[in-house]
Write a protein that holds these residues in place. Structure first.
Motif: not given
Ligand code: OXD
Ligand code: MN
Length: 597
Positions: A81-84, A87-94, A445-455, A560-562
């Motif tokens: 989840k942390e990788a997303a 900034n993203n909604n997350w679901m486990a791939p499976a 915000l709606p388009f970064a495909g991973y954690n915004m702070a890593d971005y 702080e949220t990141f």
């Protein structure tokens, strides 16, 4: 029929799952376009507009609850989840695969399954990527044929490679209850079901060219951004290229197609893109950009000969309109059109409408889809496989208060901080309340495909690879006076701000240091030919430390949220700003007391 084995295998897999009546490959030919249009006219998916006045133009009406991107139904499915990121909604791939496979099961029964190979970016370019979208919507096929380089050209470029983004789309039953847009970065795949709307369904756009591409960019050392690209040529000078990140429906299309005002003779503006830029460091230490798209999917309301003459001209032919109103002569109309409201019309939902109606005639997020090459200002560089070198980057947003018309960052690092702290009042491009202030870093915000702070960390890293990076500016065309009236005329007049920006990039142009960055000195903007009072200009450029003290606190809470993902350099810039604001507030207190004494 594709020769590519990997593609054939995937198509077969989806065919077995979704059980369409037939499978049709999109070759991108004019003949296929014509026959799809004919079928859509028969099914009602398209309505023919007045072909004498607007040849090749059609109207599509979407389902009433399927009119904008649905961010709360959009997921990034990374193993952790942390990788997303928050900034993203997350679901486990499976879980996502199980949930969506059930929705695809038999979903295309009675429908045709279309296979659309498409290319994002110019042919024969190291920037470009290949995708294949499978869809059961003819409207999606037609839009993809405009928005991407679709069909044979993409298949040829793909050859026998397995390196393509698998984009699976079905309208499903169009219910928001069963609507999901899921991204699988590790598998280079997107699964979307339950919506026919642009950003949810034309999977080359936000899903591939931003969310997956930003993830790929992080791995491969480049940037995928929600940015327009334009060329600006001063009188007698060279063309300079500028990118601009602005949240959805904040005027990117208008800025990209800007027409210089008559009082700025000799200036020329050309358009490369209005929504997405892919940027890579070049061997010369500069940053180069291409527009991965081949068409424009623009917001219609507010578009007129006054606000965007190039767009108005461009959308008179070969355009698909979505959710606009229809006049008795079968031409489209919308709020903000040059023509006055018609005495009667059919609204975007197909209901009778008159100026006395309380509802809008066109949906506020109604759209046009038009080939880029139809735009009179299109740049000859649009197909340049090497992209264009970027001189300046703008981060802009819709802010009634606090943020001045323009200011310059002190460095790449400070510029990244300006992008990271961008916030904007929301618009109709996504479902939800309009006009609410929200953080929208880099308008991604709606388009970064991973954690915004890593971005942000990735942005900082890309900057280190540039010996001559673009200079970064923040702009705000939307500041208002006490009565809520816009202070800045905007549209073509924005060229005045760009002129100052280019002067700054050339080491000229006069600026003053403020707590947030460098703003134009009062005489620095070319205001010849516009009627702007001294107090209005002062208000436009005002940087009020008290207002920024509040902003600094909001930024801290946001960071702080990141948690630990926030790069140290961003904290450093934040601390610097906080210190400057504090010093300025202290000295203005002192100043106030001096005067009061
Ligand atoms: C778009 C958007 O459609 O940003 O470009 O919503
Ligand atoms: Mn956009």
């Amino acid at each position: 029929m594709a020769e590519n084995e990997a593609l054939r295998g995937w198509v077969d897999e989806v065919r077995k799952l979704a059980t369409p009546d037939q499978v049709v490959y999109c070759d991108g030919s004019p003949g296929q376009w014509d026959s799809l249009v004919k079928e859509c006219l028969l099914t009602g998916e398209l309505i023919e507009l007045n072909q004498q006045k607007m040849p090749g133009c059609y109207l599509h009406r979407s389902a009433a609850h399927d009119v904008a991107r649905t961010e709360h139904l959009t997921f990034v499915c990374t193993p952790e989840k942390e990788a997303a990121g928050p900034n993203n909604n997350w679901m486990a791939p499976a879980d996502a695969r199980t949930k969506l496979a059930a929705l695809y099961q038999g979903a295309m029964k009675g429908r045709t399954m279309y296979v659309i190979p498409f290319m994002m970016g110019p042919p024969n370019s190291r920037f470009s990527k290949i995708g294949v979208e499978i869809t059961d919507s003819k409207y999606v096929v037609l839009n993809m044929m405009i928005m991407t380089r679709a069909g044979k050209i993409a298949l040829d470029q793909l050859g026998t490679s397995n390196d393509f983004t698998r984009c699976l789309h079905s309208l499903g039953d169009l219910s928001p209850e069963r609507r999901f847009i899921c991204h699988f970065p590790a598998d280079n795949a997107v699964w979307s079901v339950g919506s026919g709307y642009g950003g949810n369904a034309l999977l080359g756009k936000k899903c591939l060219a931003l969310r997956l591409a930003s993830y790929l960019g992080q791995k491969e050392g480049w940037l995928a951004e929600h940015m327009l690209i334009l060329g600006v040529q001063p009188p007698g000078g060279e063309v300079q290229y500028i990118t601009g990140a602005f949240p959805s429906a904040c005027g990117k299309t208008n800025l990209a197609m800007l027409v210089p005002p008559p009082s700025m003779p000799g200036w020329k503006v050309t358009t490369i893109g209005d929504d997405i830029a892919w940027l890579r460091p070049g061997d010369d230490g500069r940053l180069y950009a291409v527009n991965p798209e081949a068409g424009f999917f623009g917001v219609v309301p507010g578009t007129s000969r006054k606000t965007n003459p190039n767009a108005m001209e461009m959308i008179q032919t070969n355009t698909i309109y979505t959710n606009v109103a229809l006049r008795p002569d079968n031409t489209p109309w919308w709020e903000g059109h040059d023509d006055p409201p018609p005495a009667k019309a059919i609204d975007w939902q197909g209901r009778p409408w008159t100026p006395a109606s309380t509802d809008k005639a066109a949906h506020p997020n109604s759209r046009f889809t038009t080939p880029a090459k139809q735009c009179a200002s299109i740049s000859p560089e649009i197909d340049n496989p090497n992209g264009v070198p970027i001189t300046a980057m703008l981060f802009g947003a819709r802010r009634q208060r606090v943020v001045p018309l323009v200011y310059q960052s002190r460095s790449w690092q400070h510029g990244v901080f300006l992008g990271a702290t961008l916030s904007s009042e929301t618009t109709a491009a996504a479902t939800g309340k309009v006009g609410v202030l929200r953080r929208d870093p880099m308008a991604m915000l709606p388009f970064a495909g991973y954690n915004m702070a890593d971005y942000w960390a990735h942005w900082l890293k890309v900057g280190k690879a540039l010996s001559d990076p673009p200079r970064i500016f923040r702009t705000n065309w939307f500041r208002t006076d006490e009565n809520g009236k816009y202070l800045w005329p905007g549209f073509g007049e924005n060229l005045r701000v760009i002129k100052w920006i280019l002067e700054r990039c050339a080491g000229k142009g006069s600026a003053m240091d403020t707590v947030i960055g460098e703003t134009p000195t009062p005489g620095a903007l070319d205001l010849k030919g516009i009627d702007l009072s001294g107090p209005a200009l002062a208000k436009l450029l005002l940087v009020d430390p008290a207002e920024w003290a509040e902003a600094v606190q909001g930024q801290e809470q946001f960071f702080e949220t990141f948690g630990l993902h926030v790069p140290e350099a961003i904290h450093t810039e934040h601390k610097r700003l906080a210190q400057r604001v504090q010093d300025a507030s202290a000295s203005s207190d002192l100043h106030g007391r001096d005067h009061g004494a």
